[in-house]
Scaffold this motif. Structure first.
Motif, PDB file in Angstrom:
ATOM      1  N   ARG A  35       0.818  -1.109  -0.244  1.00 43.20           N
ATOM      2  CA  ARG A  35      -0.153   0.102  -0.334  1.00 43.20           C
ATOM      3  C   ARG A  35       0.593   1.161  -0.032  1.00 43.20           C
ATOM      4  O   ARG A  35       1.938   1.022   0.164  1.00 43.20           O
ATOM      5  N   TRP A  36       0.092   2.630  -0.662  1.00 42.52           N
ATOM      6  CA  TRP A  36       1.035   3.770  -0.335  1.00 42.52           C
ATOM      7  C   TRP A  36       0.182   4.919   0.330  1.00 42.52           C
ATOM      8  O   TRP A  36      -1.417   4.845   0.618  1.00 42.52           O
ATOM      9  N   VAL A  48      -3.935   5.594   0.434  1.00 43.80           N
ATOM     10  CA  VAL A  48      -3.934   6.507  -1.077  1.00 43.80           C
ATOM     11  C   VAL A  48      -3.928   5.115  -2.367  1.00 43.80           C
ATOM     12  O   VAL A  48      -5.080   5.697  -2.988  1.00 43.80           O
ATOM     13  N   ALA A  49      -3.072   3.861  -2.042  1.00 43.72           N
ATOM     14  CA  ALA A  49      -3.687   2.747  -3.423  1.00 43.72           C
ATOM     15  C   ALA A  49      -2.748   1.709  -2.459  1.00 43.72           C
ATOM     16  O   ALA A  49      -2.326   1.784  -1.839  1.00 43.72           O
ATOM     17  N   ILE A  51      -2.091  -2.725  -3.659  1.00 42.29           N
ATOM     18  CA  ILE A  51      -1.843  -3.789  -5.214  1.00 42.29           C
ATOM     19  C   ILE A  51      -1.918  -5.381  -4.341  1.00 42.29           C
ATOM     20  O   ILE A  51      -0.971  -5.002  -4.098  1.00 42.29           O
ATOM     21  N   PRO A  58      -6.104  -3.034  -8.709  1.00 38.69           N
ATOM     22  CA  PRO A  58      -5.801  -2.126  -7.882  1.00 38.69           C
ATOM     23  C   PRO A  58      -6.574  -1.476  -7.139  1.00 38.69           C
ATOM     24  O   PRO A  58      -7.667  -1.375  -7.309  1.00 38.69           O
ATOM     25  N   ASN A  59      -6.478  -0.943  -6.028  1.00 44.00           N
ATOM     26  CA  ASN A  59      -7.951  -0.022  -5.557  1.00 44.00           C
ATOM     27  C   ASN A  59      -7.203   1.646  -4.713  1.00 44.00           C
ATOM     28  O   ASN A  59      -5.602   1.923  -4.114  1.00 44.00           O
ATOM     29  N   TYR A  60      -7.978   1.915  -4.770  1.00 48.76           N
ATOM     30  CA  TYR A  60      -7.877   3.950  -5.207  1.00 48.76           C
ATOM     31  C   TYR A  60      -8.403   4.220  -4.022  1.00 48.76           C
ATOM     32  O   TYR A  60      -9.502   4.116  -3.771  1.00 48.76           O
ATOM     33  N   LYS A  65      -8.076   8.737  -8.125  1.00 52.10           N
ATOM     34  CA  LYS A  65      -8.980   7.721  -8.666  1.00 52.10           C
ATOM     35  C   LYS A  65      -8.408   8.192 -10.108  1.00 52.10           C
ATOM     36  O   LYS A  65      -9.110   9.809 -10.392  1.00 52.10           O
ATOM     37  N   THR A  69      -1.575   5.739 -10.720  1.00 52.52           N
ATOM     38  CA  THR A  69      -1.084   4.733 -10.939  1.00 52.52           C
ATOM     39  C   THR A  69       0.016   3.336  -9.885  1.00 52.52           C
ATOM     40  O   THR A  69       1.372   4.162 -10.124  1.00 52.52           O
ATOM     41  N   ILE A  70      -0.869   3.167  -9.164  1.00 54.86           N
ATOM     42  CA  ILE A  70      -0.241   2.025  -8.551  1.00 54.86           C
ATOM     43  C   ILE A  70       0.289   0.541  -9.107  1.00 54.86           C
ATOM     44  O   ILE A  70      -0.226   0.027 -10.589  1.00 54.86           O
ATOM     45  N   LEU A  81       4.355   4.264  -7.868  1.00 62.41           N
ATOM     46  CA  LEU A  81       2.738   5.251  -7.341  1.00 62.41           C
ATOM     47  C   LEU A  81       3.425   6.279  -8.828  1.00 62.41           C
ATOM     48  O   LEU A  81       3.759   7.183  -8.556  1.00 62.41           O
TER      49      LEU A  81
END
Length: 116
Positions: A35-36, A48-49, A51, A58-60, A65, A69-70, A81
């Motif tokens: 995660r970020w 933030v995001a 994966i 990916p989840n944002y 969004k 892009t992760i 990121l």
């Protein structure tokens, strides 16, 4: 031991782009969800995001969004990121995160400042 080292932050004008990197070591990177997060001055840390271990699903956060892009490279043990269309409200310290054997690990963070 688990280590996460972020890089790639800096000062960028609104509308600009940056790519952050998170170099991981001390654990089997390829099997863990990554995660970020970010934390702006005076605010709580926010997701933030994220994966999956194989780079899918990916989840944002709603706030990023369509702009961020992760991704990850399991050969290089690195997560990325890509940030585009940056806004002043994206200014924060960005950190990567992993949970290994029930323990949370964080990098030291990299500062992103969006300002003209």
């Amino acid at each position: 031991q688990v280590q996460l080292v972020e890089s790639g932050g800096g000062l960028v004008q609104p509308g600009g782009s940056l790519r952050l990197s998170c170099a991981a070591s001390g654990f089997t990177f390829s099997i863990y969800y990554m995660r970020w997060y970010r934390q702006a001055p005076g605010k709580e840390r926010e997701f933030v995001a994220g994966i999956t271990n194989v780079g899918g699903s990916p989840n944002y956060a709603d706030s990023v969004k369509g702009r961020f892009t992760i991704s990850r490279d399991n050969v290089k043990n690195t997560m990325y990121l890509q940030m585009s269309s940056l806004k002043p409200e994206d200014t924060a310290v960005y950190c990567c995160h992993v949970t290994v054997n029930g323990r949370d690990y964080w990098g030291q963070g990299t500062q992103v400042t969006v300002s003209s």
